[in-house]
Scaffold this motif. Structure first.
Motif, PDB file in Angstrom:
ATOM      1  N   SER A 139       0.836  -1.470  -0.198  1.00 51.98           N
ATOM      2  CA  SER A 139       0.242   0.297  -0.146  1.00 51.98           C
ATOM      3  C   SER A 139       0.965   1.608  -0.291  1.00 51.98           C
ATOM      4  N   GLN A 140       0.091   2.612  -0.587  1.00 52.93           N
ATOM      5  CA  GLN A 140       0.983   3.537  -0.743  1.00 52.93           C
ATOM      6  C   GLN A 140       0.878   4.464   0.731  1.00 52.93           C
ATOM      7  N   THR A 141       2.085   4.570   1.409  1.00 44.28           N
ATOM      8  CA  THR A 141       2.138   6.057   2.131  1.00 44.28           C
ATOM      9  C   THR A 141       2.550   7.308   2.330  1.00 44.28           C
ATOM     10  N   ILE A 142       2.218   8.293   3.103  1.00 46.96           N
ATOM     11  CA  ILE A 142       3.292   9.243   2.159  1.00 46.96           C
ATOM     12  C   ILE A 142       3.707  10.198   3.716  1.00 46.96           C
ATOM     13  N   HIS A 143       5.234   9.830   4.100  1.00 46.04           N
ATOM     14  CA  HIS A 143       5.546  10.857   5.166  1.00 46.04           C
ATOM     15  C   HIS A 143       5.678  12.268   4.707  1.00 46.04           C
ATOM     16  N   GLN A 144       5.613  13.129   5.750  1.00 43.96           N
ATOM     17  CA  GLN A 144       5.911  14.435   5.805  1.00 43.96           C
ATOM     18  C   GLN A 144       6.799  14.733   7.026  1.00 43.96           C
ATOM     19  N   TRP A 145       8.134  15.224   6.862  1.00 43.58           N
ATOM     20  CA  TRP A 145       8.173  15.699   8.416  1.00 43.58           C
ATOM     21  C   TRP A 145       8.624  17.222   8.295  1.00 43.58           C
ATOM     22  N   PRO A 146       8.981  17.654   9.515  1.00 45.64           N
ATOM     23  CA  PRO A 146       8.871  17.319  10.999  1.00 45.64           C
ATOM     24  C   PRO A 146       7.323  17.931  11.356  1.00 45.64           C
ATOM     25  N   ALA A 147       6.526  17.097  12.183  1.00 49.71           N
ATOM     26  CA  ALA A 147       5.633  17.873  11.933  1.00 49.71           C
ATOM     27  C   ALA A 147       4.640  19.326  12.961  1.00 49.71           C
ATOM     28  N   THR A 148       6.128  19.700  13.979  1.00 46.93           N
ATOM     29  CA  THR A 148       5.832  21.004  13.869  1.00 46.93           C
ATOM     30  C   THR A 148       7.006  21.461  13.982  1.00 46.93           C
ATOM     31  N   LEU A 149       7.408  23.375  13.554  1.00 48.95           N
ATOM     32  CA  LEU A 149       8.386  24.193  13.623  1.00 48.95           C
ATOM     33  C   LEU A 149       8.143  24.792  13.958  1.00 48.95           C
ATOM     34  N   VAL A 150       9.628  25.785  14.922  1.00 52.01           N
ATOM     35  CA  VAL A 150       9.195  26.617  15.084  1.00 52.01           C
ATOM     36  C   VAL A 150      10.447  27.985  14.656  1.00 52.01           C
ATOM     37  N   PHE A 195     -14.789  16.310  -8.988  1.00 48.44           N
ATOM     38  CA  PHE A 195     -15.058  17.217  -7.669  1.00 48.44           C
ATOM     39  C   PHE A 195     -15.043  16.306  -6.924  1.00 48.44           C
ATOM     40  N   LEU A 196     -14.413  16.900  -5.638  1.00 54.16           N
ATOM     41  CA  LEU A 196     -13.596  16.266  -4.738  1.00 54.16           C
ATOM     42  C   LEU A 196     -14.261  16.149  -3.312  1.00 54.16           C
ATOM     43  N   TRP A 197     -14.910  16.331  -1.643  1.00 51.39           N
ATOM     44  CA  TRP A 197     -14.855  16.809  -0.745  1.00 51.39           C
ATOM     45  C   TRP A 197     -13.700  15.869   0.013  1.00 51.39           C
ATOM     46  N   TYR A 198     -13.030  16.748   1.114  1.00 52.37           N
ATOM     47  CA  TYR A 198     -12.227  16.122   1.666  1.00 52.37           C
ATOM     48  C   TYR A 198     -13.097  16.291   3.192  1.00 52.37           C
ATOM     49  N   LYS A 199     -12.455  15.436   3.822  1.00 48.30           N
ATOM     50  CA  LYS A 199     -12.425  15.961   5.801  1.00 48.30           C
ATOM     51  C   LYS A 199     -11.444  16.083   6.326  1.00 48.30           C
ATOM     52  N   LYS A 200     -11.444  17.371   7.145  1.00 50.36           N
ATOM     53  CA  LYS A 200     -10.020  17.469   8.047  1.00 50.36           C
ATOM     54  C   LYS A 200     -10.464  17.458   9.174  1.00 50.36           C
ATOM     55  N   TYR A 201      -9.352  17.061  10.170  1.00 51.01           N
ATOM     56  CA  TYR A 201      -9.041  17.060  11.882  1.00 51.01           C
ATOM     57  C   TYR A 201      -8.467  18.255  12.140  1.00 51.01           C
ATOM     58  N   PRO A 202      -8.636  19.198  13.468  1.00 52.55           N
ATOM     59  CA  PRO A 202      -7.424  19.790  13.696  1.00 52.55           C
ATOM     60  C   PRO A 202      -6.412  19.133  13.165  1.00 52.55           C
ATOM     61  N   ALA A 203      -5.035  19.601  12.480  1.00 55.30           N
ATOM     62  CA  ALA A 203      -3.517  19.522  13.314  1.00 55.30           C
ATOM     63  C   ALA A 203      -3.691  17.832  12.266  1.00 55.30           C
TER      64      ALA A 203
END
Lengths: 116, 115
Positions: A1-12, B33-41
């Motif tokens: 299956s396909q996955t996508i990784h993104q980092w970092p989660a938070t950055l200041v 056309f697409l619909w997405y659902k998003k939770y915070p963060a």
């Protein structure tokens, strides 16, 4: 299956500092790749998209740049961050399909960037 | 130039009732056309889509309607459940030559399903 990784989660980051956000996709080849930004109280704005290695299209003029050094790697960069660069950055990918075939984009978990 | 518009920033619905989220667009070149659902963060998750050559697509509790002449689409959720509370984004796709495509998103509608 396909996955996508993104980092970092938070950055200041302080104003004027550089930025590098990385995104990688697994389980697929030759994907379309995207960088979106969600500013506070606003929708998702497309920043860059890429249909192949070193093929980057910019949607809005800004302080950011993107690169795709490998097929499944997409990098968002800035040489000097501005306060207005703060936001929630999302990487996404989609398969390549023909006209009238749905190609929904799959999103990473996002990076919350705060420029101080 | 906002090509995809969601004019209602928020919607509150009672559990078990129908939720209707609306979206308008201006670009006739959009083909999906697409619909997405998003939770915070979190990143948005795909819900349902519709081709521009269709007027309705249904998947379980979710149905999307497209009115091409009015350049309007809507998402119906029935029955609404508390877990449906999230921000819903409408998106429209432009197909690019070379197999590329890009999505343009609306500004989102915050749905709150109350007990």
């Amino acid at each position: 299956s396909q996955t996508i990784h993104q980092w970092p989660a938070t950055l200041v980051q302080p104003v004027g500092s550089p930025l590098s956000l990385e995104c990688t996709v697994e389980g697929t080849s030759n994907p379309n790749l995207y960088w979106y930004r969600q500013a506070a109280g606003r929708g998702l704005q497309l920043l860059f998209y890429s249909i192949g290695i070193d093929q980057i299209s910019s949607e809005v003029p800004q302080n950011l740049s993107a690169s795709r050094p490998q097929d499944r790697q997409f990098i968002l960069s800035s040489k000097k961050l501005l306060l207005s660069d703060s936001g929630f950055y999302l990487c996404a990918w989609s398969v390549k399909e023909g006209l009238l075939k749905n190609t929904e984009a799959f999103f990473g978990q996002g990076t919350r960037l705060t420029v101080v | 130039d906002q090509q995809v518009k969601q004019n209602s920033p928020s919607l509150s619905v009672q559990e078990g009732r129908i939720s209707i989220l609306n979206c308008d667009y201006t670009n006739s070149m959009f083909d999906y056309f697409l619909w997405y659902k998003k939770y915070p963060a979190e990143g948005p998750t795909f819900l349902i889509s519709i081709s521009s050559i269709k007027d309705k697509n249904e998947d379980g509790r979710f149905t999307v309607f497209l009115n091409k002449s009015a350049k309007h689409l809507s998402l119906h959720i029935v029955p609404s459940q508390p877990g449906d509370s999230a921000v819903y984004f409408c998106a429209a796709r432009v197909f690019l030559t070379g197999g590329g495509n890009k999505l343009t998103f609306g500004t989102g509608t915050q749905l709150k399903v109350e007990l």
